[in-house]
Write a protein that holds these residues in place. Structure first.
Motif, PDB file in Angstrom:
ATOM      1  N   ILE A 165       0.835  -1.200   0.000  1.00 45.79           N
ATOM      2  CA  ILE A 165       0.000   0.000   0.000  1.00 45.79           C
ATOM      3  C   ILE A 165       0.870   1.250   0.000  1.00 45.79           C
ATOM      4  N   ALA A 166       1.903   1.278   0.843  1.00 45.86           N
ATOM      5  CA  ALA A 166       2.772   2.452   0.933  1.00 45.86           C
ATOM      6  C   ALA A 166       3.477   2.725  -0.394  1.00 45.86           C
ATOM      7  N   ALA A 167       3.915   1.654  -1.070  1.00 43.13           N
ATOM      8  CA  ALA A 167       4.562   1.833  -2.372  1.00 43.13           C
ATOM      9  C   ALA A 167       3.598   2.455  -3.375  1.00 43.13           C
ATOM     10  N   ARG A 168       2.329   2.057  -3.315  1.00 41.63           N
ATOM     11  CA  ARG A 168       1.324   2.667  -4.191  1.00 41.63           C
ATOM     12  C   ARG A 168       1.115   4.134  -3.828  1.00 41.63           C
ATOM     13  N   MET A 169       1.128   4.423  -2.536  1.00 41.48           N
ATOM     14  CA  MET A 169       0.904   5.800  -2.087  1.00 41.48           C
ATOM     15  C   MET A 169       1.971   6.755  -2.603  1.00 41.48           C
ATOM     16  N   THR A 170       3.209   6.279  -2.718  1.00 34.56           N
ATOM     17  CA  THR A 170       4.290   7.167  -3.180  1.00 34.56           C
ATOM     18  C   THR A 170       4.086   7.608  -4.624  1.00 34.56           C
ATOM     19  N   LYS A 171       3.236   6.910  -5.355  1.00 33.07           N
ATOM     20  CA  LYS A 171       2.965   7.265  -6.751  1.00 33.07           C
ATOM     21  C   LYS A 171       1.673   8.063  -6.895  1.00 33.07           C
ATOM     22  N   TRP A 176      -4.737  10.270   0.241  1.00 27.93           N
ATOM     23  CA  TRP A 176      -5.949  10.061   1.028  1.00 27.93           C
ATOM     24  C   TRP A 176      -7.149   9.865   0.103  1.00 27.93           C
ATOM     25  N   GLY A 177      -7.325  10.757  -0.854  1.00 32.50           N
ATOM     26  CA  GLY A 177      -8.464  10.653  -1.758  1.00 32.50           C
ATOM     27  C   GLY A 177      -8.394   9.439  -2.662  1.00 32.50           C
ATOM     28  N   GLU A 178      -7.196   9.106  -3.117  1.00 33.28           N
ATOM     29  CA  GLU A 178      -7.052   7.969  -4.011  1.00 33.28           C
ATOM     30  C   GLU A 178      -7.247   6.640  -3.281  1.00 33.28           C
ATOM     31  N   LEU A 179      -6.845   6.585  -2.019  1.00 29.19           N
ATOM     32  CA  LEU A 179      -7.107   5.384  -1.229  1.00 29.19           C
ATOM     33  C   LEU A 179      -8.604   5.208  -0.974  1.00 29.19           C
ATOM     34  N   LYS A 180      -9.302   6.313  -0.738  1.00 24.24           N
ATOM     35  CA  LYS A 180     -10.770   6.232  -0.582  1.00 24.24           C
ATOM     36  C   LYS A 180     -11.407   5.661  -1.838  1.00 24.24           C
ATOM     37  N   HIS A 195       0.246   0.922   9.845  1.00 25.87           N
ATOM     38  CA  HIS A 195       1.515   0.355   9.367  1.00 25.87           C
ATOM     39  C   HIS A 195       1.848   0.871   7.973  1.00 25.87           C
ATOM     40  N   ALA A 196       0.831   1.039   7.133  1.00 24.92           N
ATOM     41  CA  ALA A 196       1.070   1.600   5.806  1.00 24.92           C
ATOM     42  C   ALA A 196       1.583   3.039   5.921  1.00 24.92           C
ATOM     43  N   HIS A 197       1.041   3.790   6.857  1.00 25.66           N
ATOM     44  CA  HIS A 197       1.488   5.178   7.071  1.00 25.66           C
ATOM     45  C   HIS A 197       2.973   5.221   7.439  1.00 25.66           C
ATOM     46  N   LEU A 198       3.381   4.393   8.389  1.00 19.82           N
ATOM     47  CA  LEU A 198       4.788   4.407   8.823  1.00 19.82           C
ATOM     48  C   LEU A 198       5.717   4.018   7.678  1.00 19.82           C
ATOM     49  N   GLU A 199       5.297   3.058   6.868  1.00 22.64           N
ATOM     50  CA  GLU A 199       6.106   2.661   5.718  1.00 22.64           C
ATOM     51  C   GLU A 199       6.127   3.768   4.676  1.00 22.64           C
ATOM     52  N   PHE A 200       5.004   4.444   4.482  1.00 22.74           N
ATOM     53  CA  PHE A 200       4.932   5.575   3.541  1.00 22.74           C
ATOM     54  C   PHE A 200       5.876   6.688   3.983  1.00 22.74           C
ATOM     55  N   VAL A 201       5.896   6.994   5.280  1.00 27.23           N
ATOM     56  CA  VAL A 201       6.813   8.019   5.792  1.00 27.23           C
ATOM     57  C   VAL A 201       8.257   7.605   5.527  1.00 27.23           C
ATOM     58  N   ARG A 202       8.574   6.330   5.763  1.00 29.18           N
ATOM     59  CA  ARG A 202       9.946   5.850   5.526  1.00 29.18           C
ATOM     60  C   ARG A 202      10.329   5.987   4.058  1.00 29.18           C
ATOM     61  N   LEU A 203       9.420   5.606   3.164  1.00 30.69           N
ATOM     62  CA  LEU A 203       9.716   5.693   1.736  1.00 30.69           C
ATOM     63  C   LEU A 203       9.797   7.135   1.245  1.00 30.69           C
ATOM     64  N   LEU A 208      11.655  14.581   1.270  1.00 27.87           N
ATOM     65  CA  LEU A 208      10.980  15.586   2.094  1.00 27.87           C
ATOM     66  C   LEU A 208      11.754  16.887   2.228  1.00 27.87           C
ATOM     67  N   SER A 209      12.917  16.967   1.588  1.00 24.50           N
ATOM     68  CA  SER A 209      13.604  18.257   1.521  1.00 24.50           C
ATOM     69  C   SER A 209      13.098  19.084   0.348  1.00 24.50           C
ATOM     70  N   HIS A 210      12.237  18.483  -0.475  1.00 25.67           N
ATOM     71  CA  HIS A 210      11.679  19.172  -1.644  1.00 25.67           C
ATOM     72  C   HIS A 210      10.203  19.478  -1.415  1.00 25.67           C
ATOM     73  N   ARG A 211       9.752  20.572  -1.987  1.00 24.56           N
ATOM     74  CA  ARG A 211       8.366  21.001  -1.786  1.00 24.56           C
ATOM     75  C   ARG A 211       7.376  19.939  -2.257  1.00 24.56           C
ATOM     76  N   SER A 212       7.653  19.269  -3.375  1.00 26.17           N
ATOM     77  CA  SER A 212       6.689  18.288  -3.887  1.00 26.17           C
ATOM     78  C   SER A 212       6.486  17.151  -2.887  1.00 26.17           C
ATOM     79  N   GLY A 213       7.568  16.677  -2.271  1.00 25.00           N
ATOM     80  CA  GLY A 213       7.443  15.627  -1.261  1.00 25.00           C
ATOM     81  C   GLY A 213       6.709  16.103  -0.034  1.00 25.00           C
ATOM     82  N   GLN A 214       6.991  17.332   0.382  1.00 32.37           N
ATOM     83  CA  GLN A 214       6.308  17.902   1.545  1.00 32.37           C
ATOM     84  C   GLN A 214       4.815  18.039   1.277  1.00 32.37           C
TER      85      GLN A 214
END
Length: 437
Positions: A165-171, A176-180, A195-203, A208-214
């Protein structure tokens, strides 16, 4: 078992195929959006009663007058963190797994799917058992679970579902809306999505130093119209601030991060509990340093606007130079009513919200328009003020010294305090301040 009969459709029952007009689909969507889980989350003080009642019925083989809603509500309690490993409840858990394997009642199947998602712990015995039973029941699931099956069949992986799930979220541009849309009616729900959230944060951490990631992460943490995600918030905050332990972003990016973190989780100086309590000290120090600079600029910008004085430019240079030297440990503003009103309007015009917190200066009379900047510099408390207010310096351990981050300050009470050094902004007042700090 008699419960199995209750949770099955009658033998030979074949529901008629009905058309699914757009209006009906829309109505179903509204219902699922309003009630995302068909399993009520029982209060903690009711949970043991629910489980014991189900255990009694199992012992006595008594399934009379037992609604499916009660069965699934008890399941929520049975598989919660306090009970899902209790040995005295093992046979009841096994009973649920067996019923799940044979039932055709969609309300029960959907309820147990919700229990699986909400109680998910990677690799845990209860997760493996529920996943196995639900895999066998895949063809019998209905409602939103059909959509989830089509979009993400790996949701029933008892070990790797969060990573997938987290790997999908990075794309996703808007996770939030796409998971719904995929079938997760409550993307911030506990269990699997924790658990997906924590993995998403790790990935996501490397970008997160770039505006798009933030922007992607902040959009996930607090989607429009939703409360900020609480579970895993400290890990997300730490991932964002971890990039700035040894350097600072641009002033524009710094303000963006401050506005979003404070907007989501409050000012860490005045709400140190909650998400901020789990953030490492060195990471909290980053945003505290930024907030100190923002408060100094905030004060100077506002008082420069509401009080015309040629003195504010040298004051701006002096206080900001001390901040850039790392001398100022903390800063807090207490605005007059006039200045507070101006500050609110400016904040709304800039970002639609006011995230910087401040106190109020409450003295009246000739001091009704005075605003204060309260600074902690080493072992001194320094009070700067507008409208010809002198600089006041206290020892930090003096019981007369004002504390930072208070809601109200009286500048006359400060002026009349014992044991305070005070000086007007004339002559070499900057040198006078430096000598005393």
């Amino acid at each position: 078992m008699k419960l199995a009969a209750l949770l099955k459709q009658p033998p030979g029952f074949n529901p008629p195929a009905l058309a699914e007009p757009a209006q009906l689909r829309a109505a179903i969507g509204r219902v699922l959006a309003r009630w995302p889980d068909i399993v009520a989350d029982p209060p903690e003080n009711d949970r043991e009663k629910l489980v014991q009642e189900m255990l009694r019925r199992l012992d006595e083989d008594d399934w009379s007058d037992l609604p499916t809603a009660f069965v699934t509500k008890a399941a929520r309690a049975l598989f919660d963190p306090l009970r899902r490993s209790r040995s005295d409840l093992a046979r009841l858990r096994q009973f649920y797994v067996e019923e799940l394997s044979v039932s055709t009642r969609r309300s029960f199947l959907g309820g147990m799917a919700s229990v699986y998602v909400g109680s998910y712990e990677p690799g845990a015995p209860h997760t493996r058992a529920l996943a196995s039973a639900l895999q066998a029941a895949r063809s019998r699931l209905g409602g939103r679970w059909v959509t989830l099956e089509e979009e993400l069949p790996e949701w029933l992986d008892p070990v790797y579902a969060p990573e997938i799930i987290a790997a999908r979220m990075t794309k996703m541009a808007h996770p939030w809306g796409e998971l719904k849309a995929m079938g997760f009616s409550a993307p911030h729900a506990p269990g699997l999505m924790d658990h997906a959230h924590l993995e998403f944060v790790r990935l996501t951490r490397p970008v997160l130093s770039h505006r798009s990631g933030q922007e992607r992460l902040f959009g996930w943490l607090r989607p429009e119209g939703q409360e900020a995600r609480a579970s895993g918030a400290a890990e997300a905050i730490s991932a964002i601030l971890g990039h700035w332990l040894a350097r600072d972003p641009s002033s524009e990016d710094q303000r963006y991060i401050i506005e979003n973190l404070v907007g989501c989780y409050g000012d860490p100086r005045v709400s140190a509990s909650g998400a901020w309590a789990g953030v490492p000290e060195q990471h909290r120090a980053v945003i505290l340093r930024w907030l100190t600079g923002e408060n100094i600029r905030f004060f100077l910008d506002v008082v420069s606007a509401v009080e015309e004085s040629h003195m504010w430019e040298p004051r701006r240079k002096f206080w900001l130079s001390l901040h850039e030297e790392g001398r100022i440990d903390g800063a807090w503003v207490a605005f007059s009513a006039e200045a507070a009103n101006y500050a609110r309007h400016q904040a709304r015009a800039r970002s639609g919200q006011s995230t910087l917190r401040y106190g109020l200066q409450t003295a009246g009379g000739s001091r009704v328009n005075t605003s204060l900047l309260v600074l902690k510099i080493g072992n001194r408390i320094v009070v700067e003020g507008s409208h010809s207010y002198k600089i006041h310096i206290f020892r930090a351990n003096s019981h007369h010294a004002p504390s930072l981050y208070q809601a109200r300050y009286d500048c006359e009470q400060i002026r009349l305090s014992a044991g305070v050094d005070a000086r007007s902004h004339i002559g070499d007042w900057q040198g006078w301040v430096r000598e005393r700090i």
